[in-house]
Design a protein around this motif. Structure first.
Motif, PDB file in Angstrom:
ATOM      1  N   ALA A  32       0.832  -1.212   0.000  1.00 51.73           N
ATOM      2  CA  ALA A  32       0.000   0.000   0.000  1.00 51.73           C
ATOM      3  C   ALA A  32       0.861   1.254   0.000  1.00 51.73           C
ATOM      4  CB  ALA A  32      -0.923  -0.010   1.226  1.00 51.73           C
ATOM      5  N   LEU A  33       1.941   1.258   0.791  1.00 46.39           N
ATOM      6  CA  LEU A  33       2.811   2.433   0.832  1.00 46.39           C
ATOM      7  C   LEU A  33       3.520   2.639  -0.503  1.00 46.39           C
ATOM      8  CD1 LEU A  33       4.071   4.728   2.481  1.00 46.39           C
ATOM      9  CD2 LEU A  33       5.828   3.103   3.253  1.00 46.39           C
ATOM     10  N   ALA A  34       3.988   1.543  -1.105  1.00 49.11           N
ATOM     11  CA  ALA A  34       4.654   1.646  -2.402  1.00 49.11           C
ATOM     12  C   ALA A  34       3.680   2.061  -3.502  1.00 49.11           C
ATOM     13  CB  ALA A  34       5.319   0.316  -2.752  1.00 49.11           C
ATOM     14  N   THR A  35       2.446   1.580  -3.424  1.00 50.35           N
ATOM     15  CA  THR A  35       1.435   1.960  -4.415  1.00 50.35           C
ATOM     16  C   THR A  35       1.115   3.446  -4.312  1.00 50.35           C
ATOM     17  OG1 THR A  35       0.483  -0.266  -4.353  1.00 50.35           O
ATOM     18  CG2 THR A  35      -0.900   1.492  -5.240  1.00 50.35           C
ATOM     19  N   LEU A  36       1.099   3.964  -3.105  1.00 50.62           N
ATOM     20  CA  LEU A  36       0.822   5.383  -2.887  1.00 50.62           C
ATOM     21  C   LEU A  36       1.964   6.267  -3.357  1.00 50.62           C
ATOM     22  CD1 LEU A  36      -0.872   7.712  -1.567  1.00 50.62           C
ATOM     23  CD2 LEU A  36       0.399   7.215   0.542  1.00 50.62           C
ATOM     24  N   THR A  37       3.199   5.870  -3.062  1.00 47.01           N
ATOM     25  CA  THR A  37       4.347   6.752  -3.288  1.00 47.01           C
ATOM     26  C   THR A  37       5.121   6.456  -4.559  1.00 47.01           C
ATOM     27  OG1 THR A  37       5.731   5.287  -1.928  1.00 47.01           O
ATOM     28  CG2 THR A  37       4.630   7.125  -0.811  1.00 47.01           C
ATOM     29  N   VAL A  38       4.936   5.281  -5.147  1.00 49.73           N
ATOM     30  CA  VAL A  38       5.544   4.858  -6.415  1.00 49.73           C
ATOM     31  C   VAL A  38       7.073   5.034  -6.422  1.00 49.73           C
ATOM     32  CG1 VAL A  38       5.247   4.876  -8.910  1.00 49.73           C
ATOM     33  CG2 VAL A  38       3.419   5.755  -7.460  1.00 49.73           C
ATOM     34  N   PRO A  39       7.787   4.319  -5.548  1.00 45.58           N
ATOM     35  CA  PRO A  39       9.249   4.385  -5.593  1.00 45.58           C
ATOM     36  C   PRO A  39       9.828   3.581  -6.757  1.00 45.58           C
ATOM     37  CG  PRO A  39       8.559   2.778  -3.982  1.00 45.58           C
ATOM     38  CD  PRO A  39       7.300   3.432  -4.483  1.00 45.58           C
ATOM     39  N   GLY A  40       8.993   2.802  -7.408  1.00 39.81           N
ATOM     40  CA  GLY A  40       9.389   1.911  -8.493  1.00 39.81           C
ATOM     41  C   GLY A  40       8.421   0.743  -8.509  1.00 39.81           C
ATOM     42  N   PRO A  41       8.582  -0.176  -9.449  1.00 41.80           N
ATOM     43  CA  PRO A  41       7.649  -1.308  -9.518  1.00 41.80           C
ATOM     44  C   PRO A  41       7.643  -2.090  -8.207  1.00 41.80           C
ATOM     45  CG  PRO A  41       9.073  -1.234 -11.450  1.00 41.80           C
ATOM     46  CD  PRO A  41       9.623  -0.250 -10.477  1.00 41.80           C
TER      47      PRO A  41
ATOM     48  N   ARG B 200       1.715   2.169  12.473  1.00 44.25           N
ATOM     49  CA  ARG B 200       1.462   2.379  11.040  1.00 44.25           C
ATOM     50  C   ARG B 200       2.792   2.540  10.307  1.00 44.25           C
ATOM     51  NH1 ARG B 200      -0.838   8.177   8.952  1.00 44.25           N
ATOM     52  NH2 ARG B 200      -0.859   7.775   6.705  1.00 44.25           N
ATOM     53  N   LEU B 201       2.969   1.805   9.214  1.00 44.12           N
ATOM     54  CA  LEU B 201       4.187   1.914   8.413  1.00 44.12           C
ATOM     55  C   LEU B 201       4.189   3.241   7.654  1.00 44.12           C
ATOM     56  CD1 LEU B 201       6.784   0.503   7.374  1.00 44.12           C
ATOM     57  CD2 LEU B 201       5.386  -0.375   5.469  1.00 44.12           C
ATOM     58  N   VAL B 202       5.219   4.063   7.886  1.00 46.02           N
ATOM     59  CA  VAL B 202       5.262   5.381   7.238  1.00 46.02           C
ATOM     60  C   VAL B 202       6.485   5.561   6.343  1.00 46.02           C
ATOM     61  CG1 VAL B 202       3.933   6.430   9.107  1.00 46.02           C
ATOM     62  CG2 VAL B 202       6.439   6.500   9.196  1.00 46.02           C
ATOM     63  N   ALA B 203       7.468   4.666   6.428  1.00 44.86           N
ATOM     64  CA  ALA B 203       8.647   4.759   5.568  1.00 44.86           C
ATOM     65  C   ALA B 203       9.316   3.400   5.508  1.00 44.86           C
ATOM     66  CB  ALA B 203       9.629   5.797   6.093  1.00 44.86           C
ATOM     67  N   MET B 204       9.978   3.129   4.389  1.00 45.17           N
ATOM     68  CA  MET B 204      10.669   1.851   4.261  1.00 45.17           C
ATOM     69  C   MET B 204      11.792   1.951   3.237  1.00 45.17           C
ATOM     70  SD  MET B 204       8.056  -0.602   2.110  1.00 45.17           S
ATOM     71  CE  MET B 204       7.623  -0.245   0.386  1.00 45.17           C
ATOM     72  N   ALA B 205      12.657   0.948   3.263  1.00 50.17           N
ATOM     73  CA  ALA B 205      13.725   0.803   2.272  1.00 50.17           C
ATOM     74  C   ALA B 205      14.160  -0.647   2.302  1.00 50.17           C
ATOM     75  CB  ALA B 205      14.899   1.723   2.585  1.00 50.17           C
ATOM     76  N   GLY B 206      14.668  -1.135   1.161  1.00 50.44           N
ATOM     77  CA  GLY B 206      15.066  -2.528   1.122  1.00 50.44           C
ATOM     78  C   GLY B 206      15.961  -2.848  -0.052  1.00 50.44           C
TER      79      GLY B 206
ATOM     80  N   PRO C 225       3.551  10.669   2.318  1.00 47.37           N
ATOM     81  CA  PRO C 225       3.591  12.137   2.175  1.00 47.37           C
ATOM     82  C   PRO C 225       3.410  12.898   3.486  1.00 47.37           C
ATOM     83  CG  PRO C 225       2.296  11.161   0.412  1.00 47.37           C
ATOM     84  CD  PRO C 225       2.622  10.035   1.354  1.00 47.37           C
ATOM     85  N   ASP C 226       2.643  12.363   4.420  1.00 45.97           N
ATOM     86  CA  ASP C 226       2.407  13.052   5.687  1.00 45.97           C
ATOM     87  C   ASP C 226       3.629  13.045   6.604  1.00 45.97           C
ATOM     88  OD1 ASP C 226      -0.171  13.442   4.815  1.00 45.97           O
ATOM     89  OD2 ASP C 226      -1.050  11.856   6.058  1.00 45.97           O
TER      90      ASP C 226
END
Length: 228
Positions: free
Chosen positions: A115-124, A143-149, A167-168
């Motif tokens: 859901a977070l990736a779909t909202l922010t579109v960091p890539g596929p 609530r998940l608000v940021a990620m990296a992997g 975004p928030d």
């Protein structure tokens, strides 16, 4: 097509190496399982390899090519988008940087990650993308608000990917802090970290440079439309 460097064709290098178990196709062309991503590559620019690549355009989400050289478009395929990018590599981390509280992400977080990736579109990012490597995230009130992997893994290299912030919660340094952790862990494994950025996103590139990434080469990201 002889490779001068494994990152010149990162998809091919990954899918014929450590991530071969996720690959569909044959020696002429490979693509990653569509549940994991879009990425695909032909062995070379010959007609046979190009046609084999076209037959792997199985997903309605399309197929993504990441190449330093121009590759022919498979017969019947339609170019949805073509973007100039840069490939950046880090063999060490710069000092400093903000530390944030983070936690490992796994199967229990998969829906929130998507859901977070779909909202922010960091890539596929798809149903199983989170299984491509280790992911970490920042949570606020559960609530998940940021990620990296991690994503593509050619021999000796691991790609930093899936970097995004809701975004928030932007402007708090979460992306840079999480990237620093992910990159540091890759370097601790005696690999080099790499990533891709849109060439026009100069502010993003500048952020990556503060971490220790340097531009290695221009590279093109092409998305081909799949069947309707």
């Amino acid at each position: 097509m002889a490779l001068k460097h494994p990152l010149d064709r990162p998809v091919w290098s990954a899918l014929t190496g450590r991530q071969a178990p996720l690959a569909l196709g044959d020696a002429r062309a490979w693509r990653i399982d569509p549940a994991y991503g879009l990425f695909a590559a032909a062995a070379d620019d010959s007609p046979g390899a190009t046609e084999a690549l076209g037959r792997l355009n199985l997903s309605p989400n399309g197929m993504g090519l990441v190449e330093t050289a121009d590759m022919p478009v498979p017969p019947g395929a339609v170019v949805r988008s073509r973007a100039a990018c840069v490939q950046m590599v880090a063999s060490s981390l710069n000092g400093g940087g903000k530390a944030v509280a983070f936690e490992p992400l796994g199967e229990a977080d998969a829906a929130e990650m998507l859901a977070l990736a779909t909202l922010t579109v960091p890539g596929p990012f798809f149903e199983k993308t989170h299984r491509l490597g280790d992911f970490i995230g920042v949570k606020q009130d559960g609530r998940l608000v940021a990620m990296a992997g991690e994503r593509m893994k050619p021999e000796g290299f691991t790609e930093v990917s899936g970097v995004c912030t809701h975004p928030d919660f932007r402007g708090r340094g979460y992306a840079g802090a999480l990237m620093r952790v992910v990159t540091g862990r890759i370097l601790e494994r005696r690999e080099q970290a790499f990533l891709h950025a849109y060439a026009a996103h100069t502010a993003t590139i500048a952020l990556y440079q503060t971490l220790g990434f340097e531009v290695r080469t221009p590279i093109t990201y092409t998305v081909l439309d799949g069947p309707a």
